[in-house]
Design an enzyme around this catalytic site. Sequence first.
Site, PDB file in Angstrom:
ATOM      1  N   HIS A  86       0.836  -1.203   0.000  1.00  0.00           N
ATOM      2  CA  HIS A  86       0.000   0.000   0.000  1.00  0.00           C
ATOM      3  C   HIS A  86       0.874   1.258   0.000  1.00  0.00           C
ATOM      4  O   HIS A  86       2.100   1.202   0.157  1.00  0.00           O
ATOM      5  CB  HIS A  86      -0.897  -0.004   1.232  1.00  0.00           C
ATOM      6  CG  HIS A  86      -0.124  -0.112   2.525  1.00  0.00           C
ATOM      7  ND1 HIS A  86       0.579   0.933   3.077  1.00  0.00           N
ATOM      8  CD2 HIS A  86       0.081  -1.167   3.344  1.00  0.00           C
ATOM      9  CE1 HIS A  86       1.176   0.545   4.183  1.00  0.00           C
ATOM     10  NE2 HIS A  86       0.896  -0.734   4.373  1.00  0.00           N
ATOM     11  N   ASP A 369       3.920  -4.447   3.282  1.00  0.00           N
ATOM     12  CA  ASP A 369       5.364  -4.651   3.182  1.00  0.00           C
ATOM     13  C   ASP A 369       5.741  -6.062   3.612  1.00  0.00           C
ATOM     14  O   ASP A 369       6.635  -6.686   3.034  1.00  0.00           O
ATOM     15  CB  ASP A 369       6.118  -3.608   4.004  1.00  0.00           C
ATOM     16  CG  ASP A 369       5.657  -3.519   5.459  1.00  0.00           C
ATOM     17  OD1 ASP A 369       4.687  -4.191   5.838  1.00  0.00           O
ATOM     18  OD2 ASP A 369       6.279  -2.745   6.232  1.00  0.00           O
TER      19      ASP A 369
END
Length: 508
Positions: A86, A369
């Site tokens: 994101h 991540d």
Amino acid sequence: MSLAKKYTQQTRNQNGGIGFGMVQLGPHFDKRLVQIFAPERPLVLAMATGDYMLLFFFFVVAVAAQENIPVDGDKTLQFVQVIWRHGDRSPTTTCGTDQFQEETWTFGGGGWGQLSPIGMQQHVSLGNKLRQRYIDTKFLAENYRADEVYFRSTDVNRTLLSAVSNTIGMYGQGSAVKGVWGNIPDFGPDVNYTWPAFFIPIPIHTTYNPTDYYGNPDADCPRQTALWQTAQTTPEISKLLNDDNTKKVFSILAEKCGKQYKLEDLWEVIDAFFIERVYNLSNPAWMDDDLFNNVFNLNNIAQDFVNGIGVSALNGVDISTETRRIRSGAMFNLFNDQIKQKRDCVTSNGTKCSHWLKNLKYFVYSAHDTTVYAYLTALNSEKLVIKDGGYPHYSAAVLTEYWRDTAGKDYVKFVYHNGYQDGFTVFTDQVPICNGSHIYCPLENYSQHAADLSFAKWGSPEKMCADVSFASSASSTPKVEATTTKAAQTALGIVGLVLTLISMVRLL
């Protein structure tokens, strides 16, 4: 050394164009703040003037080697699968004594972990790059086709909205068709409201996050919990936990934050204070640059251990492989299975093919991540691909492309998008399972590695996560041996008793 100085040193030998900007001078300077103003990687020279900082940007435009898409010699691109992180967000939590609590963060709907306007911009940018790569080259249709692309996301606001932002960059730039047979409505002159420019609604699919074993490496998994408990008794992690510096960091955080942090939780502290610095908010005085960098580096080591990197086997348990299987095995095997199904579609002209995959060309997982890092770790390429260390940056993405040549041989090609300021870089030659292949990796190598990380013997990720038998067997091997010895002694005693009774019968 401050993060600003580190970044300047890392980039000072690069060359490029020039630009400038002015931002309010905060107590710390961070490279992600620069990225708000500079779309490319800059070398920054800063001059403080009162409360402001004049920034001179020497831009270094990331130019990747020319790639031929969708045809490269005798090879043709068939299918693309993408995992991305994101965009920029607010912290997900913070130290209990931090003055900047949840109410501080008002963008993106407000609260913890929300996508910021900067994060939206980052994904519009990535979407536009993906449009150039796949739509402008005619691999995908000019306008959105529901049977051609599929977007999936973890069930978290920031990943869902990153996917929405990405589709705006990929399909919203001048490809809208109004009207009954178009992809957006045409309200007409008599309606006093309009459709937002550049927005083409595209479905984003999701599933319950705590049991999303594909997109969420930290989904509910008793097996991973048990494995981590075992891992902490290995020599590597034990040494880190018993290190004087580690103990000092934990002691300071316990005193200042009022919470006893665990090794795997350090990211909560450093993440919050890092983002505050990006947004020009002052960290508490006790979180000076030395402590900040200390926690930052310690967390990087901790997260590698969480991903099974550098952890030795213990009591017959291959902790590294088992961790990769849990955190990335489901995604890796999903990609492998879809490539094989797509191959069946191609080789049978669609006759031996699921309806869903027959025309599908582009599959996306909007995630975190941790997801991107877990996939790179599964490829054993994380340190080779992420040059500056740590976890992937905002809007980082891994592209796994499936190619087929005219002789019927199948390949995968690995491509990385490092962040908002970068282009695409092929990293197939950085993947050990490809055995030195420069651009195209034999599909069988990828499939074999998928089998090594498979949960097939359990039948599903859920059943695998419920199985903690390796932990009990690994930790109780001596007890098993002792139990066996005791059982044998009992059996011998019974046999002796029987023989004695037989002897007594004979005497009678």
